[in-house]
Design a protein around this motif. Structure first.
Motif, mmCIF file in Angstrom:
data_model
loop_
_atom_site.group_PDB
_atom_site.id
_atom_site.type_symbol
_atom_site.label_atom_id
_atom_site.label_comp_id
_atom_site.label_asym_id
_atom_site.label_seq_id
_atom_site.Cartn_x
_atom_site.Cartn_y
_atom_site.Cartn_z
ATOM 1 N N ILE A 14 -31.929 62.474 -27.598
ATOM 2 C CA ILE A 14 -32.740 62.042 -26.463
ATOM 3 C C ILE A 14 -31.874 61.874 -25.219
ATOM 4 C CG2 ILE A 14 -34.034 60.061 -25.544
ATOM 5 C CD1 ILE A 14 -35.273 59.799 -28.381
ATOM 6 N N GLU A 15 -30.694 61.281 -25.360
ATOM 7 C CA GLU A 15 -29.821 61.089 -24.201
ATOM 8 C C GLU A 15 -29.317 62.431 -23.672
ATOM 9 O OE1 GLU A 15 -28.009 59.449 -21.008
ATOM 10 O OE2 GLU A 15 -29.552 58.594 -22.304
ATOM 11 N N ARG A 16 -29.015 63.361 -24.560
ATOM 12 C CA ARG A 16 -28.564 64.699 -24.129
ATOM 13 C C ARG A 16 -29.676 65.407 -23.358
ATOM 14 N NH1 ARG A 16 -25.305 68.011 -21.938
ATOM 15 N NH2 ARG A 16 -25.270 70.075 -22.815
ATOM 16 N N ILE A 17 -30.891 65.334 -23.867
ATOM 17 C CA ILE A 17 -32.029 65.935 -23.171
ATOM 18 C C ILE A 17 -32.215 65.280 -21.807
ATOM 19 C CG2 ILE A 17 -34.545 66.210 -23.203
ATOM 20 C CD1 ILE A 17 -34.274 66.455 -26.298
ATOM 21 N N ALA A 18 -32.114 63.956 -21.763
ATOM 22 C CA ALA A 18 -32.257 63.231 -20.494
ATOM 23 C C ALA A 18 -31.211 63.683 -19.489
ATOM 24 C CB ALA A 18 -32.161 61.727 -20.730
ATOM 25 N N ARG A 64 -35.589 63.866 -6.691
ATOM 26 C CA ARG A 64 -34.198 63.543 -7.035
ATOM 27 C C ARG A 64 -33.961 62.044 -7.167
ATOM 28 N NH1 ARG A 64 -32.600 68.644 -3.891
ATOM 29 N NH2 ARG A 64 -32.201 70.003 -5.661
ATOM 30 N N HIS A 65 -34.831 61.246 -6.585
ATOM 31 C CA HIS A 65 -34.641 59.792 -6.627
ATOM 32 C C HIS A 65 -35.738 59.059 -7.388
ATOM 33 C CE1 HIS A 65 -32.242 61.092 -3.113
ATOM 34 N NE2 HIS A 65 -31.386 60.272 -3.671
ATOM 35 N N CYS A 66 -36.569 59.782 -8.136
ATOM 36 C CA CYS A 66 -37.678 59.119 -8.839
ATOM 37 C C CYS A 66 -37.144 58.271 -9.993
ATOM 38 C CB CYS A 66 -38.705 60.140 -9.318
ATOM 39 S SG CYS A 66 -38.158 61.229 -10.621
ATOM 40 N N THR A 67 -37.941 57.320 -10.401
ATOM 41 C CA THR A 67 -37.601 56.459 -11.537
ATOM 42 C C THR A 67 -38.553 56.782 -12.680
ATOM 43 O OG1 THR A 67 -39.028 54.713 -10.685
ATOM 44 C CG2 THR A 67 -36.695 54.619 -10.070
ATOM 45 N N PHE A 68 -38.155 56.397 -13.853
ATOM 46 C CA PHE A 68 -38.914 56.761 -15.048
ATOM 47 C C PHE A 68 -39.372 55.525 -15.805
ATOM 48 C CE2 PHE A 68 -36.283 60.263 -13.927
ATOM 49 C CZ PHE A 68 -37.125 61.351 -14.057
ATOM 50 N N PRO A 73 -38.116 58.335 -22.255
ATOM 51 C CA PRO A 73 -36.662 58.241 -22.436
ATOM 52 C C PRO A 73 -35.923 59.547 -22.159
ATOM 53 C CG PRO A 73 -37.742 58.317 -24.566
ATOM 54 C CD PRO A 73 -38.827 58.201 -23.523
ATOM 55 N N GLU A 74 -36.611 60.671 -22.259
ATOM 56 C CA GLU A 74 -35.972 61.959 -21.968
ATOM 57 C C GLU A 74 -35.983 62.257 -20.466
ATOM 58 O OE1 GLU A 74 -37.978 64.805 -24.403
ATOM 59 O OE2 GLU A 74 -37.091 64.029 -26.239
ATOM 60 N N ARG A 75 -36.569 61.347 -19.695
ATOM 61 C CA ARG A 75 -36.684 61.484 -18.240
ATOM 62 C C ARG A 75 -37.272 62.859 -17.880
ATOM 63 N NH1 ARG A 75 -31.828 58.539 -18.904
ATOM 64 N NH2 ARG A 75 -30.401 60.226 -18.419
ATOM 65 N N ASP A 76 -38.401 63.150 -18.539
ATOM 66 C CA ASP A 76 -39.041 64.449 -18.342
ATOM 67 C C ASP A 76 -40.420 64.350 -17.706
ATOM 68 O OD1 ASP A 76 -40.326 63.307 -20.525
ATOM 69 O OD2 ASP A 76 -40.449 65.186 -21.648
ATOM 70 N N PHE A 77 -40.897 63.137 -17.422
ATOM 71 C CA PHE A 77 -42.189 62.968 -16.783
ATOM 72 C C PHE A 77 -42.146 61.747 -15.883
ATOM 73 C CE2 PHE A 77 -46.378 61.093 -16.404
ATOM 74 C CZ PHE A 77 -47.100 62.168 -15.937
#
Length: 108
Positions: A14-18, A64-68, A73-77
């Motif tokens: 998950i961290e690698r994908i993020a 580029r500055h959005c928060t999740f 956790p993958e910071r994909d949405f």
């Protein structure tokens, strides 16, 4: 019950994908392609080429500055506000031929 090594591998994956998603979203992955719909550009005020370019720049800055949310956790949405318009952002992995592929879990 899960094996500790399985959980550790899942967290690493998950961290690698993020990190890969962050690189694409932040412009650090030269192979990444960012797609913006024509409807969103029109909504952001792209009547002229210059206005469309400025709208894209504002959108990219927000991207580029959005928060999740914690459930991403993958910071994909993410959902963000750009010029008072709610914008949804999604990161997907595609192969070089632009065919969507699933990750095979080989990060561990």
């Amino acid at each position: 019950m899960h094996d500790t090594s399985d959980l550790s591998c899942a967290r690493q994956r998950i961290e690698r994908i993020a990190l890969l998603n962050d690189a694409a979203r932040q412009g650090r992955d030269r192979m990444a392609r960012i797609v913006i719909t024509s409807g969103l550009l029109a909504e952001l005020g792209g009547d002229t080429v210059a206005q469309s370019m400025m709208a894209q720049a504002r959108l990219m800055a927000a991207l580029r500055h959005c928060t999740f949310a914690p459930d991403s956790p993958e910071r994909d949405f993410a959902s963000m506000d750009v010029d008072g318009i709610k914008v949804l952002m999604k990161v997907d992995l595609y192969d070089p031929g632009l065919v969507k592929i699933a990750l095979n879990g080989s990060f561990c």
